[in-house]
Design an enzyme around this catalytic site. Sequence first.
Site, short mmCIF file in Angstrom:
data_model
loop_
_atom_site.label_atom_id
_atom_site.label_comp_id
_atom_site.label_asym_id
_atom_site.label_seq_id
_atom_site.Cartn_x
_atom_site.Cartn_y
_atom_site.Cartn_z
N GLU A 86 -14.56 -65.18 -9.24
CA GLU A 86 -13.41 -65.95 -9.73
C GLU A 86 -12.70 -66.50 -8.50
OE1 GLU A 86 -10.37 -63.77 -11.76
OE2 GLU A 86 -11.80 -63.01 -13.21
N ASP A 106 1.13 -63.05 -11.39
CA ASP A 106 0.64 -62.29 -10.26
C ASP A 106 1.69 -61.42 -9.60
OD1 ASP A 106 -2.16 -63.02 -10.05
OD2 ASP A 106 -1.41 -65.06 -9.76
#
Lengths: 397, 262
Positions: free
Chosen positions: B48, B59
Amino acid sequence: MPNPDLKGHWGEFGGRFVPEALIAALEELDAAHHKAIEDPGFQAELDRLFRDYGNLPSPLYKAERLSAEAGVDIWLKREDLDHTGAHKIRNVLGQALLTKRMGKPRVIAETGAGQHGVATATAAAYLGLECTVYMGEEDMRRQALNVARMRLLGSEVVPVTTGSRTLKDAMNEALREWVATVDHTHYLIGSVGGPHPFPKVVRDYCRGIGDEARAQMLERTGKLPDVVAACVGGGSNAMGTFTAFLDDEVKLYGFEAGGEGYDTGRHAATITAGEVGVLHGARTYVLQDEDGQTIESHSISAGLDYPGVGPEHAHLAAAGRAVYEPVTDAEAMAALEKLARTEGIICAIESAHAVAGALRLAPDLEPGAAVLVNLSGRGDKDMGTVVDYFGFDRGTE
Amino acid sequence: MKSADTFAVTRAEHRAALVGYLPAGFPTLADSIKAIDIMIDHGADLIEVGIPYSDPVMDGPAIQRAADRALAGGFRTRQLFEVAEAVAGRVPILSMTYWNLVERYGVEAFARDFAAAGGAGLITPDLIPDEAEDWLAASEAHDLDRVFLVAPSSTDDRIAATAAASRGFVYAQSVMGVTGARTATSAAAPALVERTRAHTDLPIGVGLGVRDGDQAAEVAAYGDAVIVGSAIVGCYLSTDDVPTGHQRLADLTTDLAAGVRR
Ligand SMILES: Cc1ncc(COP(=O)(O)O)c(C=O)c1O
């Protein structure tokens, strides 16, 4: 009432661009809000809070001397007299009451200069909710008094040290926390931005500004205003003002922060200069670079210093129903001084953008036209900026 | 190469796939390519590649810092295609990206250019199928995997709809929280995977929080893929010396790859 479609879109704007993890909570909020505003019991309780605690409805005031100078009738909706000093008390009382109704014991909020943080801390104290406010580290230093207010009111203030350490990063951090605490915490968002249903929820609690002003104008003048003006940061006070007039033949003007000037690139004129994108969960106008990275905004007014804008405003702009124009720092500060000297009212620098915008429109209007300006807040919080800007001495000489 | 090719192999080997995440441009553009090669050399089955974004709300601190560094280093979206081109061929290369960057590039143009660079598809953490009309069309047109997320808070109806819209695999966000290595894996994860299996035959990748081979083995017991991000990024955050970071990444990947084979 003009509502978005079921997925929260106004035209191409709005929607939900958030992690799947938050969708359940957004659905819950949508359902709870919908039920609450249809429930006479909830409305009565909120009306009571607004009246007894919030000092609402706020007065409508004709600024006679300013009107005489401008050649048009300027009517000020006095949200500066609300409890905590701005229209924000409407949003926080509405959402805090809704939080209790959803059975959640805790709220979180983001704040830039601290105004929404203080308002949220106030509502949380009054309604017995736990409260955590996310605030950029740099803003905490600059707005130490508001940090003290929040702490005195019993809230926790968490410094945000990531990204540009401003309002947008505080919002990122609040969203990050919310994913982890969503089962018992409501994100009490500070403006008409964010994923559906926040833009609608916040608007619905702020729309009393316009509903009241519309009735007050009719009562006082027997007609509607020709022009309605408000400042636009995220857009809660402007949406709260505009909503009542959307179906009327009334011109709507939103004044964005033009900062140091549109050409300098140092501004927060999101609708004027931004392009369609996705930020903080909604499709709207965004100040962004060629790749879609968010560009930092600039304004002398912390409350307008945000690179996005509520999606309903984006829609009103694209549809041509409202007009959005930038007002520079200098124009706003001149209007702030003028209002202080002609009317004895010291307004917030945010609100001064609306006053400046109205004064700019005046020469092009019919003599005696009625201009309704939402005076969204009072200027106490801005005196440090005022002292620096006008170079007042601090009385030590 | 598509995700399905990899999962055909790992399923035949009765094991979970190891998926490694790294933002393009971190620690530098060239070293992000090197790092991906290291992961593939040491047993990663699928990669990824993140696109650094100014406002990464999904995040935690590690990936935020990595993205900030890549952006400060001048990373541009189009460099994703350089990275993909450089590493494609051995394992499927997916991109994990916040949606505004794709929209800004143009959804159709992005799909076209990423497919041309050898990319296998996109993982879209802030795009739900309800908002994905353009992406559904573009991914069909360019034969790209589209990996949407399910979460512990998802209703069964939403899991069903999300899985139905996905292609390649489904990403199970195993904890309610942002990315970040955690000391314990999630208790909610096995239940989420089980609920998701009831609605799809697609492989289910489990992400958020895995930091070593032991945790990878735990997750591999119920997931079809173990997705590791923050721990990988951490190899380069814990040192200013990039070669040391590369060595740490090689060791970590070896440990993780052994974990999914236990
Ligand atoms: C007095 C005042 N007016 C306006 C704003 C801007 O917010 P909005 O555009 O959501 O009304 C703020 C925000 O801090 C404020 O304090």
